[in-house]
Design a protein around this motif. Sequence first.
Motif, PDB file in Angstrom:
ATOM      1  N   TYR A 150       6.005   9.194   6.028  1.00  0.00           N
ATOM      2  CA  TYR A 150       5.460  10.634   6.868  1.00  0.00           C
ATOM      3  C   TYR A 150       5.093  11.463   5.868  1.00  0.00           C
ATOM      4  N   ARG A 151       6.021  11.869   5.000  1.00  0.00           N
ATOM      5  CA  ARG A 151       5.739  13.130   4.036  1.00  0.00           C
ATOM      6  C   ARG A 151       4.431  12.810   3.192  1.00  0.00           C
ATOM      7  N   ASN A 152       4.431  11.668   2.686  1.00  0.00           N
ATOM      8  CA  ASN A 152       3.243  11.080   2.105  1.00  0.00           C
ATOM      9  C   ASN A 152       1.899  11.099   2.781  1.00  0.00           C
ATOM     10  N   LEU A 153       2.020  10.655   4.201  1.00  0.00           N
ATOM     11  CA  LEU A 153       0.645  10.694   4.738  1.00  0.00           C
ATOM     12  C   LEU A 153       0.541  12.064   5.044  1.00  0.00           C
ATOM     13  N   ALA A 154       1.271  13.023   5.294  1.00  0.00           N
ATOM     14  CA  ALA A 154       0.954  14.550   5.667  1.00  0.00           C
ATOM     15  C   ALA A 154       0.136  15.107   4.509  1.00  0.00           C
ATOM     16  N   PRO A 161      -1.173   1.728  -0.010  1.00  0.00           N
ATOM     17  CA  PRO A 161       0.084   1.342   0.003  1.00  0.00           C
ATOM     18  C   PRO A 161       0.817   2.476  -0.652  1.00  0.00           C
ATOM     19  N   LEU A 162       0.116   3.649  -1.225  1.00  0.00           N
ATOM     20  CA  LEU A 162       0.820   4.504  -1.846  1.00  0.00           C
ATOM     21  C   LEU A 162       2.028   5.215  -0.892  1.00  0.00           C
ATOM     22  N   THR A 163       1.733   5.215   0.323  1.00  0.00           N
ATOM     23  CA  THR A 163       2.724   5.946   1.229  1.00  0.00           C
ATOM     24  C   THR A 163       4.007   5.239   1.022  1.00  0.00           C
ATOM     25  N   ALA A 164       4.196   3.929   0.817  1.00  0.00           N
ATOM     26  CA  ALA A 164       5.439   3.153   0.882  1.00  0.00           C
ATOM     27  C   ALA A 164       6.162   3.284  -0.598  1.00  0.00           C
ATOM     28  N   THR A 165       5.199   3.489  -1.595  1.00  0.00           N
ATOM     29  CA  THR A 165       5.584   3.526  -2.962  1.00  0.00           C
ATOM     30  C   THR A 165       5.853   4.721  -3.753  1.00  0.00           C
ATOM     31  N   TYR A 166       5.308   5.852  -3.376  1.00  0.00           N
ATOM     32  CA  TYR A 166       5.333   7.207  -4.045  1.00  0.00           C
ATOM     33  C   TYR A 166       6.855   7.813  -3.630  1.00  0.00           C
ATOM     34  N   ASP A 167       7.507   8.132  -4.466  1.00  0.00           N
ATOM     35  CA  ASP A 167       8.695   8.794  -4.646  1.00  0.00           C
ATOM     36  C   ASP A 167       9.317   8.281  -3.331  1.00  0.00           C
ATOM     37  N   ARG A 182       1.806  -5.905   8.802  1.00  0.00           N
ATOM     38  CA  ARG A 182       0.870  -4.686   8.910  1.00  0.00           C
ATOM     39  C   ARG A 182       1.365  -3.155   9.247  1.00  0.00           C
ATOM     40  N   ASP A 183       2.495  -3.200   9.910  1.00  0.00           N
ATOM     41  CA  ASP A 183       3.178  -2.146  10.133  1.00  0.00           C
ATOM     42  C   ASP A 183       4.089  -1.772   9.074  1.00  0.00           C
ATOM     43  N   ALA A 184       4.688  -2.623   8.642  1.00  0.00           N
ATOM     44  CA  ALA A 184       5.837  -2.336   7.702  1.00  0.00           C
ATOM     45  C   ALA A 184       5.290  -2.010   6.119  1.00  0.00           C
ATOM     46  N   VAL A 185       4.060  -2.369   5.631  1.00  0.00           N
ATOM     47  CA  VAL A 185       3.899  -1.838   4.660  1.00  0.00           C
ATOM     48  C   VAL A 185       3.378  -0.341   4.440  1.00  0.00           C
ATOM     49  N   LEU A 186       3.388   0.122   5.561  1.00  0.00           N
ATOM     50  CA  LEU A 186       3.121   1.777   5.559  1.00  0.00           C
ATOM     51  C   LEU A 186       4.301   2.256   4.929  1.00  0.00           C
TER      52      LEU A 186
END
Length: 355
Positions: free
Chosen positions: A132-136, A142-148, A181-185
């Motif tokens: 959520y933070r990465n999206l904001a 796929p960076l939303t799942a892997t970054y920090d 498709r949902d989970a990889v977020l």
Amino acid sequence: MALPYEELADRILGGWTGRIAGNMLGKPVERGDHWTREHIDAYLRLTDALPLTDYLPPPPPGATGFELRPEWPRCVRGGIDGSCRDDDVDWSVLGLHLLETHGFAFTTEQVGEEWLLRLPYLQTFTAERVAYRNLANGLRPPLTATYDNPYQEWIGALIRADVYGWTCPGDPRRAASLARRDAVLSHTGNGVYGAMWAAALIAAAFTAPDVRSVLEAGLERIPASSRLARTVRGAIALYESGLGWSEALDELAERTAGLGWIHTVPNAAVLTAGLLYGEGDFTRTIALTVRGGLDTDSNGATAGSVAGVMCGAAAIPPQWSEPLRDRVSSAVFGYDGVRIGELAERTLRLATLTQ
């Protein structure tokens, strides 16, 4: 295999009802580092609640060392008046909204958009809060799942998967594809496989003849060499060897030691054991799953969903369904107070598109 309309409706309502009831059963003791399997059973003995056949009893006056979660007064016998708000149910509601809004061809980016539009940040946890933070901050999958994100293999994606199973009755392959498709977020590796596995279990539960067949259908949808698949197969082997439930969980805990109580793999072991040793009985399935410890409300919810689909809403004992008052508390914008029956009817409309 297409199910008769009335049977499909009953099974989908059973899935929703079972998920909410299992979640409510496990919610008061959701803290796996404190509420171990032994500690949960000690509480049940203290309150004369073994065998467990209803929601948890309230703590007796003066009991020390058995502090339940702060929400406990609304989640125990005699205190339930509709469901408590919980992320395990919020994700199912949000998943339904996603499919109604974007259809089965939704993108991972659209999953993220619905999170930002419909769910408060502080009602997300672990990997979901990071994503959520990465999206904001403008990151995209796929960076939303892997970054920090140190929580990439935790249980969050698994608890988001039910709606994909409910809307793909008898089609575990399609359910697992939607869940992925949902989970990889927010997840990678076993975190994603857990979502695919859970969605496949629930889809298979509509038509499979028994629990073992449901579990086999789930295994077919994830890599056979993954730690998740190896752990589930190990749990099945222990059950088939004739080992008792408690002894099997002891062995599985040793095999998954060090992963933590919110990781997908050890929770899948507890869930698999609950399904197998529950032997198709709704009450026994959710009771054993919650008594298994770890992420009790999430595991109870998924076990309840599978068992509820298998038996149908009409066969769920009334001590589980009646206190829910056909009402859901939810943090998802626009859905607080929605009827369980309405959610099931809307899910049914989507499911009939895939039959």
